[in-house]
Write a protein that holds these residues in place. Structure first.
Motif, PDB file in Angstrom:
ATOM      1  N   GLU A 198       0.871  -1.174   0.000  1.00 47.44           N
ATOM      2  CA  GLU A 198       0.000   0.000   0.000  1.00 47.44           C
ATOM      3  C   GLU A 198       0.908   1.225   0.000  1.00 47.44           C
ATOM      4  O   GLU A 198       1.403   1.645   1.037  1.00 47.44           O
ATOM      5  N   LYS A 207      -3.747   6.389  -0.784  1.00 46.25           N
ATOM      6  CA  LYS A 207      -5.136   6.519  -1.232  1.00 46.25           C
ATOM      7  C   LYS A 207      -6.051   7.137  -0.172  1.00 46.25           C
ATOM      8  O   LYS A 207      -7.003   7.853  -0.504  1.00 46.25           O
ATOM      9  N   ASN A 208      -5.791   6.858   1.087  1.00 46.32           N
ATOM     10  CA  ASN A 208      -6.661   7.340   2.159  1.00 46.32           C
ATOM     11  C   ASN A 208      -6.123   8.585   2.851  1.00 46.32           C
ATOM     12  O   ASN A 208      -6.702   9.049   3.836  1.00 46.32           O
ATOM     13  N   HIS A 225       1.306   8.827 -10.668  1.00 47.72           N
ATOM     14  CA  HIS A 225       0.543   9.146  -9.458  1.00 47.72           C
ATOM     15  C   HIS A 225       0.891  10.530  -8.922  1.00 47.72           C
ATOM     16  O   HIS A 225       0.015  11.217  -8.370  1.00 47.72           O
TER      17      HIS A 225
END
Length: 286
Positions: free
Chosen positions: A28, A32-33, A86
């Motif tokens: 991870e 994303k969070n 990204h």
């Protein structure tokens, strides 16, 4: 992030520092969070080892906070391309620079490229590293010893030397050390030695740059699921990776990157010469 214990499928990669896209499960590392708040708006950052793992999460986290990011990588071109995409999706600019940080000329040219592109430099993250498992000190060859120090220590020195005259009031240097600098690791003697040296370098450099108001800090991750793990350990060792931590699991790059964001931002304006310890609950002195 899940707090449940997790074991990894046995896996091994034969090259350092490893490819993230080959790992199962995927780390991870895309933040994303993460909820940004403009902490680094308008800043320019350089991150070594930014193509994957902790370095990738740092790059993407910095971008989400508004920084343009240049990152250095050795030869993992596909991972680097993913990181660039990204960063750009976060709304800032990316610059991927391929080469070996043990080469002082490469470090100088990399900093020059970033400054030429954006006209400034505010944050340097010395993150690239390599490690090689050996059961005994007598198994460590001279070439391995020199290579580990070339990457982990000389690369940090060379990149810092190249960047230092471009940094100014309120800017920041952040070094990646490790839990093994404090606890040791019997099968990572040379790696642990370099990480201990990074702690000493961080404290000494912080003292030398106080008058210029350039802050120097470090982060000492514990067991984190990055490409360096299957690239270093045997398939069987990977299967139980991180289970010995108090939380009973390995951490993820996304759980480490916020420490770097904090240290790079004005939120850490009264911190220099310090080390943060995202390690799953191990109590570390210093």
């Amino acid at each position: 992030m899940s707090d449940k214990k997790e074991s990894f499928p046995p896996q091994h990669q034969t090259h350092q520092p490893g490819d993230e896209r080959e790992m199962q499960p995927q780390p991870e590392s895309f933040m994303k969070n993460y909820k940004p708040s403009g902490k680094l708006t308008g800043k320019i950052a350089i991150v070594s080892g930014g193509d994957s793992g902790i370095g990738r999460a740092i790059c993407i986290g910095f971008a989400k906070e508004g920084a343009n990011v240049a990152f250095l990588y050795k030869d993992e071109g596909k991972d680097a391309e993913i990181t660039c995409n990204h960063i750009r999706e976060a709304g800032t600019e990316a610059l991927a620079i391929k080469g070996d940080i043990s080469d002082a000329d490469f470090c100088n040219k990399s900093v020059q490229m970033a400054v030429a592109k954006w006209g400034d430099l505010n944050v340097l993250v010395n993150n690239a590293a390599e490690q090689h498992v050996q059961e005994s000190i007598t198994d460590i060859s001279e070439s391995q010893l020199r290579r580990t120090f070339d990457t982990n220590i000389f690369g940090t020195f060379f990149l810092t030397q190249a960047a230092i005259n471009h940094l100014g009031d309120g800017d920041s240097i952040i070094n990646t050390t490790s839990i093994v600098a404090y606890r040791g690791k019997s099968v990572l003697l040379d790696y642990a030695a370099t990480k201990g040296a990074i702690v000493a370098l961080t404290r000494s450099l912080a003292a030398s740059l106080t008058e210029r108001n350039i802050r120097v800090n470090a982060v000492a991750p514990g067991p984190i699921w990055t490409p360096l793990i299957p690239a270093s350990f045997s398939a069987n060792q990977v299967e139980g990776f991180g289970e010995s931590s108090p939380m009973g699991r390995a951490g993820q790059p996304d759980e480490v990157a916020p420490s770097y964001i904090f240290l790079a931002s004005n939120d850490a304006s009264y911190m220099t010469g310090q080390v943060l310890h995202p390690n799953g609950g191990t109590i570390i002195g210093g």
